[in-house]
Write a protein that holds these residues in place. Structure first.
Motif, PDB file in Angstrom:
ATOM      1  N   ALA A 241     -86.186 -13.344 -10.412  1.00 52.43           N
ATOM      2  CA  ALA A 241     -85.757 -14.390  -9.455  1.00 52.43           C
ATOM      3  C   ALA A 241     -84.337 -14.856  -9.769  1.00 52.43           C
ATOM      4  N   LEU A 242     -83.624 -15.267  -8.707  1.00 53.90           N
ATOM      5  CA  LEU A 242     -82.268 -15.799  -8.872  1.00 53.90           C
ATOM      6  C   LEU A 242     -82.311 -17.018  -9.786  1.00 53.90           C
ATOM      7  N   ILE A 243     -81.222 -17.233 -10.506  1.00 50.46           N
ATOM      8  CA  ILE A 243     -81.121 -18.379 -11.410  1.00 50.46           C
ATOM      9  C   ILE A 243     -80.374 -19.501 -10.699  1.00 50.46           C
ATOM     10  N   ASP A 244     -80.835 -20.724 -10.879  1.00 50.93           N
ATOM     11  CA  ASP A 244     -80.144 -21.887 -10.315  1.00 50.93           C
ATOM     12  C   ASP A 244     -78.897 -22.121 -11.175  1.00 50.93           C
ATOM     13  N   ALA A 245     -77.736 -22.113 -10.563  1.00 52.84           N
ATOM     14  CA  ALA A 245     -76.466 -22.241 -11.307  1.00 52.84           C
ATOM     15  C   ALA A 245     -76.491 -23.458 -12.252  1.00 52.84           C
ATOM     16  N   ALA A 246     -77.228 -24.489 -11.878  1.00 50.26           N
ATOM     17  CA  ALA A 246     -77.294 -25.704 -12.716  1.00 50.26           C
ATOM     18  C   ALA A 246     -77.996 -25.416 -14.041  1.00 50.26           C
ATOM     19  N   ASP A 247     -78.863 -24.384 -14.061  1.00 48.12           N
ATOM     20  CA  ASP A 247     -79.617 -24.078 -15.294  1.00 48.12           C
ATOM     21  C   ASP A 247     -78.756 -23.324 -16.304  1.00 48.12           C
TER      22      ASP A 247
ATOM     23  N   VAL B 195     -69.349 -19.608 -14.183  1.00 48.00           N
ATOM     24  CA  VAL B 195     -68.150 -19.406 -13.369  1.00 48.00           C
ATOM     25  C   VAL B 195     -68.261 -18.065 -12.624  1.00 48.00           C
ATOM     26  N   ALA B 196     -68.001 -18.067 -11.309  1.00 49.96           N
ATOM     27  CA  ALA B 196     -68.113 -16.845 -10.492  1.00 49.96           C
ATOM     28  C   ALA B 196     -67.027 -15.856 -10.906  1.00 49.96           C
ATOM     29  N   GLN B 197     -67.429 -14.605 -11.092  1.00 51.85           N
ATOM     30  CA  GLN B 197     -66.504 -13.543 -11.507  1.00 51.85           C
ATOM     31  C   GLN B 197     -66.688 -12.343 -10.589  1.00 51.85           C
TER      32      GLN B 197
END
Ligand SMILES: O=C(O)C[C@@H](Cc1ccccc1)C(=O)SCC(=O)c1ccccc1
Ligand SMILES: [Zn+2]
Length: 169
Positions: free
Chosen positions: A18-24, A119-121
């Motif tokens: 499952a996708l990870i919540d960026a806040a986690d 951070v988006a890469q």
């Protein structure tokens, strides 16, 4: 801490992560999990490790293809947004110990992901790093490199693994 690596034919390896919540991503628990996965990967030794392999069904993996083992990379919620060409590489898998086989994958890929700081890469790469990213992303979708083999070759793998397991037992 070293984490136990699931081995074929464990059905949990077939789970879709499952996708990870960026806040986690920046929580201490998740940062510790990343460190444990690097420790487990270097100890194996391996050049990559997907969370699925340690029974954590979240979309991230750790990779270090450097000779010096000093280039750790974390890919969270990775997506391949472009790929081209083809290359054959003899792959192994920490979840299918002792088995090596030629697999054809894209030669150059562009992958978008979050790094360990959230951070988006975007990375465009080729060669063994491209092979490893594709191999680890398959794990997140419950796919193993032996799925690309012919049924005959896969049967041989099954027999070889059964023999290995008997000796170990
Ligand atoms: O199961 C895994 O994901 C780890 C796997 C990654 C991988 C290897 C080869 C091609 C694609 C992906 C491994 O690291 S298997 C072990 C291995 O290949 C190796 C181990 C030590 C040094 C160099 C390679
Ligand atoms: Zn693998």
């Amino acid at each position: 801490a070293l984490l136990p690596i699931l081995e074929f034919p464990d059905p949990r390896l077939r789970t879709k992560a499952a996708l990870i919540d960026a806040a986690d991503v920046t929580t201490p628990a998740f940062q510790t999990l990343i460190d444990d996965m690097f420790q487990t990967m270097y100890d194996a030794p391996g050049i990559g490790l997907a969370a699925s392999q340690v029974d954590v069904h979240k979309r991230f993996m750790v990779i270090d293809v450097s000779e010096e083992k000093d280039t750790p990379m974390v890919f969270i919620n990775p997506e391949i947004v472009a790929n081209e060409g083809g290359q054959v590489y003899q792959e192994g898998c920490l979840s299918v110990p002792g088995i090596f086989a030629d697999v054809t994958r894209a030669n150059q890929i562009t992958v978008r992901y979050l790094d360990r700081h959230g951070v988006a890469q975007e990375l465009t790469t080729d060669g063994v790093l491209a092979v490893c990213v594709q191999h680890e992303m398959d794990h997140l979708d419950g796919k193993l490199f032996i799925d690309y083999l012919s049924p005959l070759k896969r049967e041989m793998v099954r027999k070889k693994l059964a023999k290995q397991r008997k000796h170990v037992a």
